[in-house]
Design an enzyme around this catalytic site. Structure first.
Site, PDB file in Angstrom:
ATOM      1  N   LYS A 151       0.833  -1.214   0.000  1.00 22.96           N
ATOM      2  CA  LYS A 151       0.000   0.000   0.000  1.00 22.96           C
ATOM      3  C   LYS A 151       0.865   1.260   0.000  1.00 22.96           C
ATOM      4  O   LYS A 151       0.582   2.223  -0.711  1.00 22.96           O
ATOM      5  CB  LYS A 151      -0.920   0.007   1.242  1.00 22.96           C
ATOM      6  CG  LYS A 151      -1.900  -1.151   1.277  1.00 22.96           C
ATOM      7  CD  LYS A 151      -2.691  -1.196   2.562  1.00 22.96           C
ATOM      8  CE  LYS A 151      -1.882  -1.553   3.779  1.00 22.96           C
ATOM      9  NZ  LYS A 151      -1.356  -2.929   3.827  1.00 22.96           N
TER      10      LYS A 151
ATOM     11  N   HIS B 294       4.621   0.569   6.398  1.00 22.19           N
ATOM     12  CA  HIS B 294       4.458   0.846   4.971  1.00 22.19           C
ATOM     13  C   HIS B 294       5.801   1.258   4.385  1.00 22.19           C
ATOM     14  O   HIS B 294       6.437   2.189   4.875  1.00 22.19           O
ATOM     15  CB  HIS B 294       3.416   1.958   4.764  1.00 22.19           C
ATOM     16  CG  HIS B 294       2.036   1.558   5.205  1.00 22.19           C
ATOM     17  ND1 HIS B 294       0.953   2.393   5.157  1.00 22.19           N
ATOM     18  CD2 HIS B 294       1.570   0.375   5.688  1.00 22.19           C
ATOM     19  CE1 HIS B 294      -0.121   1.747   5.592  1.00 22.19           C
ATOM     20  NE2 HIS B 294       0.238   0.522   5.934  1.00 22.19           N
TER      21      HIS B 294
ATOM     22  N   GLN C  62      -3.235  -2.078   7.200  1.00 20.71           N
ATOM     23  CA  GLN C  62      -3.685  -3.480   7.318  1.00 20.71           C
ATOM     24  C   GLN C  62      -4.435  -3.920   6.052  1.00 20.71           C
ATOM     25  O   GLN C  62      -4.167  -3.392   4.988  1.00 20.71           O
ATOM     26  CB  GLN C  62      -4.546  -3.677   8.593  1.00 20.71           C
ATOM     27  CG  GLN C  62      -3.752  -3.590   9.890  1.00 20.71           C
ATOM     28  CD  GLN C  62      -3.450  -2.178  10.364  1.00 20.71           C
ATOM     29  OE1 GLN C  62      -4.340  -1.364  10.453  1.00 20.71           O
ATOM     30  NE2 GLN C  62      -2.202  -1.887  10.686  1.00 20.71           N
TER      31      GLN C  62
END
Ligand code: GDP
Ligand code: IMO
Ligand code: MG
Length: 470
Positions: free
Chosen positions: A15, A40, A243
Site C-alpha cells: 500500500k 508501509h 492493514q
C-alpha cells in the site's frame, strides 16, 4: 478528488508504495485507521522508508493527516518524525483531536492478553503495539484522545479514572504481579519507563509533554473540517488504508484481526468525511500477486507455514510446500516490517479477493510483486473452496468454517525473469505475456481495471495504466 488505498488481503500488499506512486499528484495523504502496527515501505532513489504512523506521502513532502479513526502512540510518532527529519525530510503531520492515544499500559496489556491466549492456542499474533486494548478503551468510552493531551487538568482527571482500572485488570483479572506486567511490555520505546506504565503521575508528566509539543508545532486539527476545507480548495487527497480486508474487525477473520476497519467504509468514519466523498473518488484495491500473512489464523491456500505459528490451522497446507514458500519469502523479502517476523506465504486466494472487492467497491486494482513470481514454472490461484460438501466462491462468515475450506486451484503458466527496468520503461506490453494473462484474470474476476502493476520495490519499478488524479 479523492483516492482511497485499501489492502485487499492480509496486509503488506504494498500500500505504501502505491500511495507514494499516486502521491506525486496529491496534496494531502490521510490515514483513517490503525496505528503503529502498520509498516508501509516506500523505496525512492536508493532510500528505503519504513513508515508506521507518518502517512507515506511524507516522502514526497505532502501534508499528512492521522484521522480520528487512528490510534496514535505519540512516542512512536515523534520518534518517526525526528528520524525522518534527520534523513532530510520535512514531515508536516496533523493529528485529529478525536483520535485515541495509545498509552504504555495498552502495550503491556496487549502482551499480557497474548500470553494468556497462547496457553489455549487463541493467540492472535498481534504486533504488540497496544492496538486492541486502545480500541477497547475507545469503545468502552474510557479512552484518552489527542485533544485531551492539550489540557493538563483534563488529562489528569482521565488518567486518575482509567489507570487504577488498568492496574486492577492486570493484577486481579490476569493475576500478574506488577513486576511481571512490566516485564511483559514489548520494548523500552514507550517513552516512560515501563515500570511507570500504571503510574498516574509518571504518565501525566510524559503525556502532558507530548501535548505541549503538539501545541507548539500546531499539529492538531478537527480532521473532518481540515480535510473538507482542503477538498473545497481543490486539493487532491489520498486516504491511506493500513492493514487489509481480512484483518478488518468486521469483515475479516475474527478474532484473528486487528481492531479497526481497513475497508473503504473506514475512510469515511475514520476521517469525518461523508461516504459520498469517499465513493465519489477512486477506491483502489492493493493486491499482492500471491498472499502473505503474519500472525495466526486460517490460510487455505498456504504453501508452507512458519512452524508453530498456527497450531489450529496447520492441516490447511502448512509445511506441504515449504521449499516454494521459502523461495518466495526470500525473493519477496517477506519479513514483517514492524516485527521482523517471517511471513507465511500462500497462493492468491480469489474467494478472499471477491470478498474484499465487494466490501470496499474497488474501482481499480494495483497488483504488486509480479516480479517475485518470475521464474516459476507454474503459478496457482485458489479459485473456489470446498467446504462441508459444497463449493463456495467467497469467504465464509465464521473463521472456523474458513478453517475447514479446501481450495480448488487453477494453474497458470509461469513467466520468465526479465529485465524489469526495461519493462518499467516500455510499459504494460513489455510485461511477459503469461503475467499479463494472470493480471487480466484477476481484473476480470474482480470486475475492476488494473491501474498499476508493481514489478519491483522502488518507485520506478511500476507500470502505470491509470492515473486517478488525471
Ligand atoms: P504495506 O504494508 O502494504 O505498505 O506493504 P509493506 O511495505 O509492509 O510490504 C511490502 C514489501 O514489498 C515492501 O518491502 C516493499 O518494498 C515491497 N514491494 C512492494 N511492491 C513490490 C513489488 O512490486 N515487487 C517487489 N519485489 N517488492 C515490492
Ligand atoms: P500493514 O499496514 C500485516 C496483524 C498482526 C496480527 C493482527 C492483529 O503494514 O499492512 P494488531 O497488532 O493490529 O492487534 O495485530 O493483525 N497486522 C498486520 N499484518 N500488515 C499489517 O499492517 C498489520 N497490522 C496488524 O500480525 O495478526
Ligand atoms: Mg506492511
Amino acid at each position: 478528488m479523492t483516492v482511497t488505498i485499501v489492502g485487499s488481503q492480509l496486509g503488506d500488499e504494498g500500500k505504501g508504495r502505491v500511495v507514494d506512486l499516486y502521491g506525486a499528484a496529491a496534496d494531502v495523504v490521510a490515514r483513517y485507521q490503525g496505528g503503529d502496527n502498520a509498516g508501509h515501505t516506500v523505496v525512492e532513489g536508493g532510500n528505503e522508508y519504513k513508515l508506521s504512523l507518518v502517512p507515506s506521502g511524507v516522502v514526497r513532502g505532502k501534508v499528512g493527516v492521522l484521522g480520528n479513526g487512528c490510534v496514535v502512540n505519540p512516542d512512536t510518532l515523534f520518534d518517526e518524525i525526528d528520524t525522518l527529519r534527520e534523513r532530510g525530510l520535512d514531515p508536516d503531520v496533523r493529528l485529529a483531536r478525536r483520535a485515541h492515544v495509545i498509552l504504555p499500559y495498552h502495550r503491556v496489556l496487549d502482551g499480557i492478553e497474548e500470553d494468556v491466549k497462547s496457553d489455549s492456542d487463541r493467540k492472535v499474533g498481534t504486533t504488540g503495539r497496544g492496538i486492541g486494548p486502545t480500541y477497547e478503551d475507545k469503545a468502552g468510552r474510557r479512552g484518552i484522545r489527542v485533544g485531551d493531551l492539550l489540557d493538563s487538568e483534563l488529562l489528569r482527571e482521565k488518567l486518575e479514572y482509567v489507570v487504577p482500572q488498568k492496574r486492577a485488570l492486570a493484577e486481579k483479572v490476569y493475576g500478574v504481579s506488577m513486576s511481571e506486567a512490566i516485564g511483559g511490555s514489548s520494548d523500552e520505546s514507550d517513552g516512560v519507563e515501563t515500570g511507570e506504565a500504571f503510574d498516574v503521575d509518571a504518565l501525566h508528566e510524559q503525556y502532558e509533554r507530548y501535548g505541549e509539543r503538539l501545541k507548539e508545532e500546531n499539529m492538531t486539527v478537527e480532521a473532518g473540517e481540515f480535510l473538507s476545507s482542503r477538498l473545497d480548495a481543490g486539493d487532491e487527497v489520498i486516504f491511506e488504508g493500513a492493514q487489509g480486508t481480512l484483518i478488518d474487525i468486521d469483515h475479516g477473520n475474527y478474532p484473528y484481526v486487528t481492531s479497526s476497519n481497513p475497508t473503504a467504509g473506514g475512510a469515511a468514519t475514520g476521517t469525518g468525511l461523508s461516504p459520498g466523498v469517499i465513493g465519489d473518488g477512486d477506491i483502489i484495491g492493493i493486491v499482492k500477486a500471491y498472499l502473505t500473512r503474519v500472525g495466526s489464523g486460517p490460510l487455505p491456500t498456504e504453501l508452507g507455514g512458519v512452524v508453530g505459528d498456527t497450531p489450529d490451522y496447520d492441516e490447511q497446507g502448512a509445511g506441504e510446500n515449504e521449499d516454494l514458500a521459502e523461495y518466495i519469502r526470500e525473493e519477496g523479502g517477506e519479513y514483517g516490517t514492524v516485527t521482523g517476523r517471517p511471513r507465511r506465504v500462500a497462493w492468491l486466494d480469489m474467494p478472499m479477493l471477491r470478498h474484499a472487492a465487494r466490501a470496499s467497491g474497488f474501482t481499480g486494482l494495483a497488483v504488486n510483486h509480479i516480479d517475485v513470481l518470475a521464474g516459476l514454472d507454474e503459478v496457482k490461484v485458489g479459485y473456489s473452496y470446498d467446504v462441508d460438501g459444497e463449493e463456495i466462491f467467497t469467504i465464509p462468515a465464521t473463521t472456523e468454517r474458513w478453517g475447514r475450506c479446501e481450495p480448488n486451484f487453477r494453474s497458470f503458466d509461469g513467466w520468465p525473469e526479465v529485465d524489469w527496468s526495461e519493462v518499467a520503461d516500455e510499459g504494460y506490453d513489455a510485461i511477459p505475456e503469461n503475467a499479463q494473462t494472470y493480471l487480466e484474470y484477476i481484473s476480470d474476476e474482480l470486475d475492476a481495471p488494473i491501474y498499476a502493476v508493481g514489478i519491483g520495490p522502488s518507485r520506478e519499478d511500476t507500470v502505470v495504466l491509470e492515473h486517478p488524479f488525471e
